[in-house]
Design an enzyme around this catalytic site. Structure first.
Site, short mmCIF file in Angstrom:
data_model
loop_
_atom_site.label_atom_id
_atom_site.label_comp_id
_atom_site.label_asym_id
_atom_site.label_seq_id
_atom_site.Cartn_x
_atom_site.Cartn_y
_atom_site.Cartn_z
N GLU A 139 4.19 -22.04 12.03
CA GLU A 139 3.95 -22.82 13.24
C GLU A 139 4.99 -22.46 14.27
O GLU A 139 6.17 -22.41 13.93
CB GLU A 139 4.07 -24.33 12.93
CG GLU A 139 2.76 -24.92 12.54
CD GLU A 139 2.81 -26.43 12.34
OE1 GLU A 139 3.63 -27.10 13.02
OE2 GLU A 139 2.03 -26.93 11.53
N ARG A 147 1.19 -30.55 6.12
CA ARG A 147 2.12 -29.50 6.49
C ARG A 147 1.48 -28.15 6.15
O ARG A 147 0.88 -28.00 5.07
CB ARG A 147 3.44 -29.63 5.72
CG ARG A 147 4.39 -30.70 6.24
CD ARG A 147 4.97 -30.35 7.61
NE ARG A 147 5.93 -31.33 8.09
CZ ARG A 147 5.65 -32.39 8.85
NH1 ARG A 147 4.40 -32.61 9.22
NH2 ARG A 147 6.59 -33.21 9.26
N HIS A 152 -0.83 -28.96 15.76
CA HIS A 152 -0.03 -30.04 15.15
C HIS A 152 0.04 -31.28 16.07
O HIS A 152 1.12 -31.66 16.54
CB HIS A 152 1.39 -29.53 14.81
CG HIS A 152 2.09 -30.37 13.77
ND1 HIS A 152 2.98 -29.85 12.87
CD2 HIS A 152 2.03 -31.70 13.48
CE1 HIS A 152 3.45 -30.81 12.09
NE2 HIS A 152 2.88 -31.95 12.45
C1 DGY Z 1 5.47 -36.20 10.96
O1 DGY Z 1 5.91 -37.26 11.42
O2 DGY Z 1 5.95 -35.66 9.98
C2 DGY Z 1 4.29 -35.62 11.66
O3 DGY Z 1 3.97 -34.36 11.20
C3 DGY Z 1 4.50 -35.61 13.14
O4 DGY Z 1 3.27 -35.36 13.74
#
Ligand code: DGY
Length: 324
Positions: free
Chosen positions: A266, A237, A285
């Site tokens: 983002e 993240r 992402h």
């Molecule tokens: C999640 O599932 O948290 C991922 O970041 C999706 O790509």
């Protein structure tokens, strides 16, 4: 009467076919931000919500959803959801662990390899006319065999990264708040302190969830501990890394490169300084973006959703305390 379910962002029909005939589905319009009018208008009568990681589910929204019985997030991360607020209301929150493990681990290795072997830069040089000869000293990258990979977080994705990294001959160390000896043995990674990991790793890759203790974990102090030759990979993240500190680290060459699948904010605006840095590579992402993975995530989200609507325990629930 069928339960009313909000699906603010459309998904391919074959990904959500298990909902057919079981719910009254209010599907939002394909749009980049926010919820379309048909979804917003139905908020107060929704029994279930199938959300994406871009949907903010907070107190303000929950207040407007008195009938809500289940929040099913099509993601493993649930940092977009105020889980405590859901728990206070007795609403189970579902996620999709495991579905994206392989795809995200594959992408992590792609980022690591691309950064180590300078793919973005050498590809750009070739395209822009700077490939004039086969140069013995041109575009030299980092060796993997024998180098140290530091893994922050050794959950499913961290272990899948470890499995792949072993194949490249990388030496593995890991850190998380508490060591996990059983995972450690399976991953072939040695537990070290955070400081040791940051200061001895040639590559650092992040695989922790975003929560109060990991927000800004990779801050100026952490980045300053890294080797000047080190490469940072983030497919977890964005806010785990302090963006202004990273910009300084890259601009002032505290580290060699950052390969990012996630950013803070983002989406990263097109005029953001990170795009202008030659030692930074950014993807939008896409860690879980394979056909099979995204379909499986949607199917798992539907399983959680239907379980919640039926009053059954969710197969994957992040706040099981709602059942006690
Ligand atoms: C999640 O599932 O948290 C991922 O970041 C999706 O790509």
């Amino acid at each position: 009467m069928k339960p009313v379910v909000l699906l603010p962002h459309p998904l391919p029909p074959d990904w959500i076919s298990s909902l057919d005939g079981r719910v009254e589905l209010i599907v939002g319009a394909e749009q980049e931000t926010g919820w379309s009018a048909n979804v917003t208008e139905s908020i107060s009568r929704a029994d279930g919500l199938l959300s994406l990681l871009t949907d903010r589910i907070d107190e303000v929204l929950l207040e407007k959803m008195p009938r809500l019985r289940i929040v099913s997030n099509m993601a493993v991360g649930v940092d977009n959801i105020d889980v405590k607020a859901c728990t206070r209301r007795g609403i189970p929150v579902g996620n999709t662990p495991g579905a994206m493990t392989d795809a995200t681990a594959d992408l992590t290795l792609s980022l690591l390899l691309a950064a180590a072997r300078r793919l973005p830069e050498s590809s750009r040089d070739a395209r822009e006319g700077r490939w004039r000869t086969w140069s013995p000293t041109g575009w030299l990258g980092a060796d993997l065999r024998g180098a140290t990979l530091g893994i922050i977080g050794l959950g499913k994705i961290g272990r899948a990264v470890a499995e792949r990294a072993r194949g490249f001959g990388l030496r593995l160390v890991y850190w998380k708040p508490a060591p996990s000896p059983e995972n450690e043995a399976a991953a072939g990674a040695r537990y070290v302190t955070f400081d040791e990991l940051m200061s001895t790793s040639d590559f650092v890759t992040l695989h922790c969830p975003l929560n109060e203790s990991t927000r800004g974990l990779i801050d100026e102090a952490a980045l300053r501990k890294m080797k000047p030759s080190a490469i940072l990979v983030n497919a977890a993240r964005g806010p785990v890394v302090d963006t202004p500190a990273l910009v300084r680290a890259l601009t002032e060459n505290w580290i060699r490169f950052a390969a990012l699948d996630v950013t803070d904010p983002e989406p990263l605006p097109p005029d953001h300084v990170l795009y202008s840095l030659p030692n930074c590579f950014i993807l939008p992402h896409i860690g879980s973006a394979t056909h099979g993975t995204r379909k499986r995530m949607a199917e798992m989200a539907c399983e959680n959703l239907l379980s919640g609507l039926d009053g059954r325990r969710l197969p994957n629930c992040v706040n099981p305390e709602v059942y006690s």
